[in-house]
Motif scaffolding. Structure first.
Motif, short mmCIF file in Angstrom:
data_model
loop_
_atom_site.label_atom_id
_atom_site.label_comp_id
_atom_site.label_asym_id
_atom_site.label_seq_id
_atom_site.Cartn_x
_atom_site.Cartn_y
_atom_site.Cartn_z
N ASP A 245 12.18 15.71 5.52
CA ASP A 245 11.69 17.08 5.54
C ASP A 245 12.35 17.90 4.43
O ASP A 245 11.69 18.71 3.77
N THR A 246 13.64 17.67 4.20
CA THR A 246 14.35 18.36 3.12
C THR A 246 13.75 18.02 1.76
O THR A 246 13.65 18.87 0.88
N ALA A 247 13.36 16.75 1.60
CA ALA A 247 12.81 16.29 0.32
C ALA A 247 11.31 16.49 0.22
O ALA A 247 10.70 16.14 -0.81
N CYS A 248 10.69 17.01 1.30
CA CYS A 248 9.24 17.29 1.32
C CYS A 248 8.40 16.03 1.14
O CYS A 248 7.37 16.02 0.43
N VAL A 249 8.83 14.93 1.77
CA VAL A 249 8.06 13.69 1.79
C VAL A 249 8.14 13.13 3.21
O VAL A 249 8.92 13.60 4.04
N SER A 250 7.34 12.12 3.48
CA SER A 250 7.39 11.50 4.80
C SER A 250 8.61 10.59 4.90
O SER A 250 9.12 10.11 3.87
N ARG A 252 8.82 7.50 5.85
CA ARG A 252 8.51 6.18 5.28
C ARG A 252 8.53 6.22 3.76
O ARG A 252 9.07 5.32 3.10
N HIS A 253 7.94 7.29 3.19
CA HIS A 253 7.90 7.41 1.74
C HIS A 253 9.30 7.60 1.17
O HIS A 253 9.65 7.03 0.11
N LEU A 254 10.15 8.39 1.85
CA LEU A 254 11.52 8.58 1.38
C LEU A 254 12.28 7.26 1.37
O LEU A 254 13.01 6.96 0.42
N SER A 255 12.13 6.48 2.43
CA SER A 255 12.81 5.18 2.48
C SER A 255 12.40 4.31 1.31
O SER A 255 13.24 3.65 0.66
N ARG A 256 11.10 4.30 1.02
CA ARG A 256 10.61 3.48 -0.10
C ARG A 256 11.12 4.01 -1.44
O ARG A 256 11.58 3.24 -2.30
N LEU A 257 11.05 5.33 -1.62
CA LEU A 257 11.53 5.92 -2.88
C LEU A 257 13.03 5.70 -3.06
O LEU A 257 13.50 5.42 -4.17
N PHE A 258 13.78 5.86 -1.99
CA PHE A 258 15.23 5.72 -2.07
C PHE A 258 15.63 4.32 -2.52
O PHE A 258 16.46 4.16 -3.43
N MET A 259 15.03 3.32 -1.91
CA MET A 259 15.34 1.95 -2.30
C MET A 259 14.89 1.66 -3.72
O MET A 259 15.59 1.00 -4.50
N GLN A 260 13.74 2.19 -4.09
CA GLN A 260 13.20 1.94 -5.43
C GLN A 260 14.07 2.54 -6.53
O GLN A 260 14.31 1.92 -7.56
N HIS A 261 14.58 3.76 -6.29
CA HIS A 261 15.28 4.48 -7.36
C HIS A 261 16.79 4.38 -7.30
O HIS A 261 17.46 4.64 -8.31
#
Length: 317
Positions: A245-250, A252-261
């Motif tokens: 919510d803080t990052a304005c993404v879902s 599931r999407h945050l988990s994917r982005l976090f691992m990717q980046h």
């Protein structure tokens, strides 16, 4: 960590190399504006001095006749030190360095500023460093000093010396960490877009800055939220939904982005920072029990703390 306000005196001589002054000064200024207990003064033997860029730097305060308790004198470097340090202005700084510092005054230098400390006899018998092109000059001026040729900066207690130019910013961040903690130093480094911070021994990565060498705004926003909460309310535990919510993404999407980046999961990242927090607490309060550390760092139990400690300690020590 010190609680008293630290008075920093940045000393400027004619011919100052602007990055030696502006880089550390801005890092310290940002830290002060973010709440670090710092007071900044820019002073020198002259009120107006020419700089390495051919411009003038004006409005400098005079060298103080007496330094207050808990002061740090930071000598900036010059662009043509062999000529610049033969001037009456530089000799005035040397004489001032011989008499003004009190018993609790810390001294520091950036780049060729170490030569002025050496000329004042302030490096005798100490470990120190300077710009790689000036190592021989420093050893000649301070023959009893232990001059280090392979260090970003050197901390020998009352005296800190840096290798030069951009390493002055590394030294400034180190000073910020000492007076205000690693979390605030990391916050300043992020503001400076310095996601890889160098330390006094080998180049090293602070746990608070690891996994930040990417440019994805949502992931940085989540990382900022974790670091800020750990510095303000260490016992608070973030859920993935709250971070998303803080990052304005879902989530599931945050988990994917976090691992990717970043290359690690959100949970692993939080645990790494909690371990960094635990190590800071132990450094200043070695008598803390595992139960107290677990509570202070947001773990549900001492058993959970021990499990994560065993996993991460070797990675961030």
């Amino acid at each position: 960590m010190q609680n008293l306000n630290l008075s920093v005196y940045l000393v400027i001589t004619p011919g100052v190399l602007m990055l030696d002054y502006a880089g550390p000064a801005e890092a310290l200024r940002m830290a002060r504006d973010m709440g670090a207990p710092l007071t900044l003064h820019t002073c020198g033997p002259l009120a107006d001095v020419p700089t390495s860029l051919g411009t003038q730097l004006g409005g400098l305060a005079p060298l103080p006749a007496q330094l207050p308790p808990n002061s740090l004198v930071l000598i900036t470097g010059n662009s043509h030190e062999r000529e610049d340090y033969a001037t009456p202005a530089a000799r005035q700084v040397v004489r001032w360095l011989q008499t003004a510092p009190q018993s609790d005054t810390r001294l520091a230098s950036i780049c060729s500023g170490a030569l002025l400390l050496a000329m004042a006899g302030r490096l005798d018998g100490l470990r120190c460093t300077t710009h790689h092109s000036l190592i021989a000059d420093l050893q000649t001026l301070a023959p009893t000093a232990q001059v280090q040729a392979d260090r970003i900066f050197v901390d020998d207690g009352q005296v800190l010396t840096s290798a030069g130019i951009t390493t002055g910013i590394d030294l400034a961040l180190y000073i910020v960490e000492q007076v205000a903690g690693a979390a605030l130093a990391a916050q300043v480094a992020r503001r400076l877009v310095m996601y890889t911070r160098r330390g006094p021994n080998d180049p090293q990565l602070s746990p608070w800055l690891a996994h930040r060498n990417h440019m994805h705004p949502a992931v940085h926003q989540a990382q900022d939220a974790i670091a800020h909460r750990l510095s303000q309310d260490p016992a608070r535990r973030w859920s993935l939904a709250e971070l998303a919510d803080t990052a304005c993404v879902s989530p599931r999407h945050l988990s994917r982005l976090f691992m990717q980046h970043t290359g690690i999961s959100v949970v692993d990242y939080q645990q790494q920072l909690r371990m960094a927090r635990a190590q800071e607490l132990l450094a200043h309060h070695p008598a803390l029990t595992q139960e107290q550390l677990a509570e202070a760092c947001g773990f549900s139990s001492a058993r959970d703390f021990r499990r994560v400690w065993q996993r991460w300690t070797s990675r961030i020590s």
